[in-house]
Design an enzyme around this catalytic site. Structure first.
Site, PDB file in Angstrom:
ATOM      1  N   GLY A  25      -5.713 -12.931  10.266  1.00  0.00           N
ATOM      2  CA  GLY A  25      -7.166 -12.899  10.171  1.00  0.00           C
ATOM      3  C   GLY A  25      -7.720 -11.674   9.476  1.00  0.00           C
ATOM      4  CG  HIS A  31      -5.902 -13.096   4.129  1.00  0.00           C
ATOM      5  ND1 HIS A  31      -6.600 -11.932   4.315  1.00  0.00           N
ATOM      6  CD2 HIS A  31      -4.784 -12.985   4.893  1.00  0.00           C
ATOM      7  CE1 HIS A  31      -5.944 -11.153   5.164  1.00  0.00           C
ATOM      8  NE2 HIS A  31      -4.839 -11.757   5.531  1.00  0.00           N
ATOM      9  CB  SER A 179      -4.173  -3.727   3.685  1.00  0.00           C
ATOM     10  OG  SER A 179      -3.997  -3.604   5.083  1.00  0.00           O
ATOM     11  NE  ARG A 181      -2.475  -2.267  10.518  1.00  0.00           N
ATOM     12  CZ  ARG A 181      -1.448  -3.128  10.614  1.00  0.00           C
ATOM     13  NH1 ARG A 181      -0.857  -3.576   9.527  1.00  0.00           N
ATOM     14  NH2 ARG A 181      -1.029  -3.532  11.792  1.00  0.00           N
TER      15      ARG A 181
END
Ligand code: PAF
Length: 298
Positions: A25, A31, A179, A181
């Site tokens: 997610g 993605h 990312s 993150r």
């Protein structure tokens, strides 16, 4: 798009060629590129969204890992997803698992060396997704290069009839590999993080002008990170694409992987080098020409 939370429902909604995009997610263009590839090649596109506790060490960011199901659902629906499988912990792990999947050898160095048990967690959850959803094809980003090697090997070893597709890295405008993150980075950390992709792009350039030494390519990747204050290099390692074992020189398809820590955030990047028409071609992925959707509110 249907959002479901059981394997039974996710499997029942798949027809024809089923393409699975496994995720944790907090989607970004990386993605979305996987969903789009699955949309082009499959009849049913299923995205799984599960933050898998098995692949996080107790010291890692499981609790704070970004989560926003409404935001994510909207994004993958627009990208052409048919089924969003977002199970609860009790569906994925009804009990403490007594059966786990461990892939030897290819998980020994790099991330496997730094994060003991991490790839057991990844291999176990991916095996469960393959068993529960029975996809014909599954899509993974090349950014997590050692994960891709591990999943390919697990798929072969366990005879899953699923084709594994590796998709190019998607980079932010300044070159930083996308990312989830990245949202943790403050402006100073973000600036320091750019040194990683500078090294990776320098490796690609060196390959194009004929550099073939693994040691020299590792030096080229490490230099900008080592020269930058505020970032710590974990490794810059040149390895075989199939086995993830170190290579002295570029004589087989390879990748050079870098991991570094900026503040509390660990970042990965790599360049795959493929044999194309008898020559060596670096794949640095694609670069966005506008700010990432990672920073957009739902
Ligand atoms: O790459 C990820 O997001 C995860 O490691 C994966 C493959 C979805 C397994 O949890």
């Amino acid at each position: 798009m249907r959002t479901v939370d059981t394997f039974v429902d996710a499997r029942a909604l798949g027809s024809g060629c089923v393409g699975l995009v496994p995720t944790m997610g907090y989607f970004h263009e990386g993605h979305i590129s996987l969903v789009e590839a699955a949309r082009r090649e499959c009849d049913t596109v299923t995205v799984s969204l599960f933050v898998n506790p098995l692949q996080f060490a107790p010291t890692e960011d499981l609790e704070s890992y970004p989560r926003d199901l409404d935001r994510d659902a909207e994004m993958v629906e627009v990208a052409g997803t048919d089924v969003l499988f977002a199970p609860q912990l009790s569906e994925m792990y009804p009990d403490e698992p007594l059966t786990t999947v461990s892939v030897a050898s290819v998980t020994e160095g790099m991330e496997g060396g730094m994060r003991p048990g991490h790839f057991d967690g990844v291999a176990t959850v991916v095996a469960k997704l393959f068993a529960g959803i029975t996809p014909d094809r599954a899509y993974f980003g090349r950014k997590d290069a050692q994960q891709l090697v591990t999943v390919r090997r697990m798929t072969t070893d366990l005879s899953f009839p699923t084709a594994i597709i590796g998709a190019p890295i998607v980079r932010e405008q300044d070159g930083l590999a996308l990312s989830s993150r990245n949202i943790y980075l403050d402006p100073a950390e973000r600036e320091a993080a750019r040194s990683i992709s500078r090294g990776i792009l320098a490796v690609a350039d060196a390959v194009l002008v004929g550099e073939r030494s693994g040691e020299e390519l590792e030096r080229i990747a490490a230099e900008p990170v080592n020269d930058e204050p505020g970032i710590n290099l974990d490794y810059a390692t040149f390895v075989d694409q199939d086995t993830a074992s170190p290579l002295a020189g570029l004589n087989r398809p390879a990748f050079l992987s870098v991991a570094a820590r900026v503040g509390r955030t660990r970042l990965l990047d790599n360049v795959h080098i493929d044999r194309v028409d008898g020559g060596w071609v670096p794949d640095v992925g694609i670069r966005l020409d506008e700010p990432s959707i990672l920073y957009r509110e739902a």
